[in-house]
Write an enzyme that holds these catalytic residues in place. Structure first.
Site, short mmCIF file in Angstrom:
data_model
loop_
_atom_site.label_atom_id
_atom_site.label_comp_id
_atom_site.label_asym_id
_atom_site.label_seq_id
_atom_site.Cartn_x
_atom_site.Cartn_y
_atom_site.Cartn_z
N GLY A 22 32.17 12.69 70.44
CA GLY A 22 33.51 13.24 70.24
C GLY A 22 34.67 12.44 70.75
O GLY A 22 35.83 12.78 70.49
N TYR A 29 40.81 15.53 56.06
CA TYR A 29 41.30 15.84 57.41
C TYR A 29 42.76 15.43 57.63
O TYR A 29 43.19 15.30 58.77
CB TYR A 29 40.47 15.10 58.47
N CYS A 86 40.18 11.33 39.27
CA CYS A 86 41.05 12.31 38.62
C CYS A 86 41.25 13.54 39.49
O CYS A 86 40.73 14.63 39.18
CB CYS A 86 40.49 12.67 37.26
N1 LLP Z 1 26.89 14.99 68.24
C1 LLP Z 1 27.01 16.02 67.41
C2 LLP Z 1 26.15 17.20 67.61
C3 LLP Z 1 27.93 15.98 66.35
O1 LLP Z 1 28.03 17.02 65.54
C4 LLP Z 1 28.74 14.83 66.18
C5 LLP Z 1 29.71 14.76 65.09
C6 LLP Z 1 28.59 13.76 67.07
C7 LLP Z 1 27.66 13.88 68.09
C8 LLP Z 1 29.39 12.51 66.97
O2 LLP Z 1 30.75 12.73 67.14
P1 LLP Z 1 31.77 11.52 67.24
O3 LLP Z 1 31.45 10.78 68.52
O4 LLP Z 1 31.59 10.65 66.06
O5 LLP Z 1 33.09 12.16 67.27
N2 LLP Z 1 33.58 13.63 59.41
C9 LLP Z 1 34.50 13.86 60.51
C10 LLP Z 1 33.81 13.90 61.84
C11 LLP Z 1 32.69 14.91 61.90
C12 LLP Z 1 31.95 14.90 63.18
C13 LLP Z 1 30.69 15.70 63.06
N3 LLP Z 1 29.90 15.70 64.25
C14 LLP Z 1 35.58 12.79 60.47
O6 LLP Z 1 35.56 11.95 59.57
O7 LLP Z 1 36.49 12.81 61.27
#
Ligand code: LLP
Length: 415
Positions: free
Chosen positions: A239, A316, A343
């Site tokens: 995150g 987003y 489209c």
């Molecule tokens: N762990 C879990 C349980 C998760 O659900 C996620 C991301 C991560 C780790 C990794 O999170 P990160 O470090 O990448 O923030 N498609 C969206 C982001 C969706 C994140 C989903 N879960 C975007 O493009 O911003």
């Protein structure tokens, strides 16, 4: 920090001109920098030194085999959310013993595959899921390693589609439900308690929500320890945000320091699941201008990458920096929408963006496309998906061929 920069007016990935890649591989193409990925992994890993820890890269962010291979070679673990991601990790040479399995809808075949592979831990999302995992383990004569994903009810102050720690989210269970689940697990011959898990969202720009979540997780973990249930690790999820524009996310070190202090005091191993912070700024989407047009006062730059290639802007409201690959300093700057050929009115990479005037066939680079770029791409409008390239110093390799039109109907049958 990334390795994309202009050399003599031409954008390069490390030492390779993006224009050369476009000429030889075509567009649209995702271009990743190996040095950037490696640097980010090391920064995250080092941010947790001083405490036993495991960095489990979130495969969903960018799941190309070569990217996983680079990380596996550095010793990374992996956070997976499907049997498909598990298969990728194994194919790329990743160690299943360093895999955590997250996700709210694990199915029997996926649980079985993970048990067979010998993963480190299942992050369990509900009571029902705990029973499902137990039943599969029993059938296989195995003991499933588990941690329960607790919803710490922390506001991560991020886009509502990527906030997961709120009470209203589908993820995790309350600490009270988790406690009952741990009691069940501790008494089961087919489950083995490993740790406590949480993940509060993505693109988080402060340390405070992580610390708040960790506090709640520790509270539960300590209570469980007090009841004689061995809790070895705390998994704080992923995150950590990155700078797409002018955001000032905390450095991994700042977050690491806060986490390590707490984990060390209570003698927990730490697990983290970073995705975006490792690959986000390690990739650009290379696209070619098809043409320009004006509708009244509105100017459009139409490019060959669309929402099917990079869905983040429309999904987003994400802002991605866009630069011409070859700069022409004398050009006037205009306010434009950068749009794709799909489209849909939602098919844009940027709205109301100041961009130097561009001609047809010129190249643009869309920054910050390494995470949730290719991995969220689709074939909408029957558009073959882009190629992926990994740059390493002065050389590059196509690590995923551009799809062909025939690939589009693989598995389809005429009547
Ligand atoms: N762990 C879990 C349980 C998760 O659900 C996620 C991301 C991560 C780790 C990794 O999170 P990160 O470090 O990448 O923030 N498609 C969206 C982001 C969706 C994140 C989903 N879960 C975007 O493009 O911003």
């Amino acid at each position: 920090m990334h390795h994309f920069s202009a050399i003599d007016g031409v954008l390069h990935a490390e030492q390779v001109p993006l224009a050369l890649i476009a000429e030889q591989v075509g567009t649209p193409t995702y271009v990743y920098s190996r040095a950037t990925i490696e640097r980010h992994y090391r920064v995250v890993d080092q941010s947790l030194h001083g405490v036993d820890h495991m960095v489990c890269y979130a495969v969903k962010a960018c799941s190309n085999l070569a990217v996983l291979q680079v990380l596996a070679q550095l010793g990374s673990g992996f956070d997976i959310v499907s049997a498909g991601e598990l298969a990728r990790v194994i194919q790329a040479g990743g160690d299943p013993a360093k895999v955590v399995f997250s996700g709210v809808g694990k199915q029997d075949f996926e649980i079985a595959a993970a048990l067979q592979a010998g993963i480190y831990c299942f992050n369990v999302e509900s009571e029902q899921e705990l029973h499902r995992i137990e039943a599969v383990a029993q059938r296989m004569g195995k003991r499933a390693p588990i941690s329960v994903r607790v919803n710490p009810e922390v506001d991560a102050h991020t886009h509502k589609y990527i906030a997961t720690g709120l009470k209203t989210s589908k993820f995790g269970v309350s600490p009270a439900v988790a406690e009952a689940m741990y009691h069940h697990a501790a008494a089961s011959p087919h489950l083995q308690v490993k740790g406590v898990d949480c993940h509060i969202g993505s693109q988080i720009l402060q340390v405070a929500p992580f610390v708040e979540a960790l506090g709640k997780v520790i509270e539960l973990a300590q209570r469980l320890r007090g009841q004689g249930i061995a809790i070895a690790h705390l998994d704080v999820g992923g995150g950590l945000g990155i700078a797409y524009r002018d955001e000032t996310p905390p450095l991994p070190d700042e977050l690491g320091e806060a986490l390590v202090a707490v984990a060390h005091r209570h003698q927990f191993t730490l697990v983290v699941e970073p995705g975006r912070v490792i690959v986000g700024n390690a990739g650009v989407l290379l696209t070619r201008v098809i043409g320009t047009k004006n509708n009244g006062d509105k100017r459009f730059v139409i490019v060959d990458a669309g929402m099917n290639d990079l869905v983040r802007p429309v999904l987003y409201d994400a802002w991605h920096r866009i630069d011409p690959v070859v700069s022409h300093p004398a050009r006037t700057v205009q306010l434009v929408d950068v749009v794709g050929p799909v489209c849909e009115s939602g098919d844009f990479l940027a709205l109301d963006r100041l961009l130097p005037e561009v001609d047809p066939d010129e190249l643009l680079a869309v920054y910050g496309a390494g995470a949730y770029g290719y991995s969220m791409a689709s074939n909408y409008n029957s558009r073959p998906r882009a190629a992926e390239v990994l740059v390493d110093g002065a050389t590059y390799q196509v690590v995923r061929q551009r799809e062909s039109v025939q690939d589009l109907w693989r598995g389809e049958r005429l009547l």
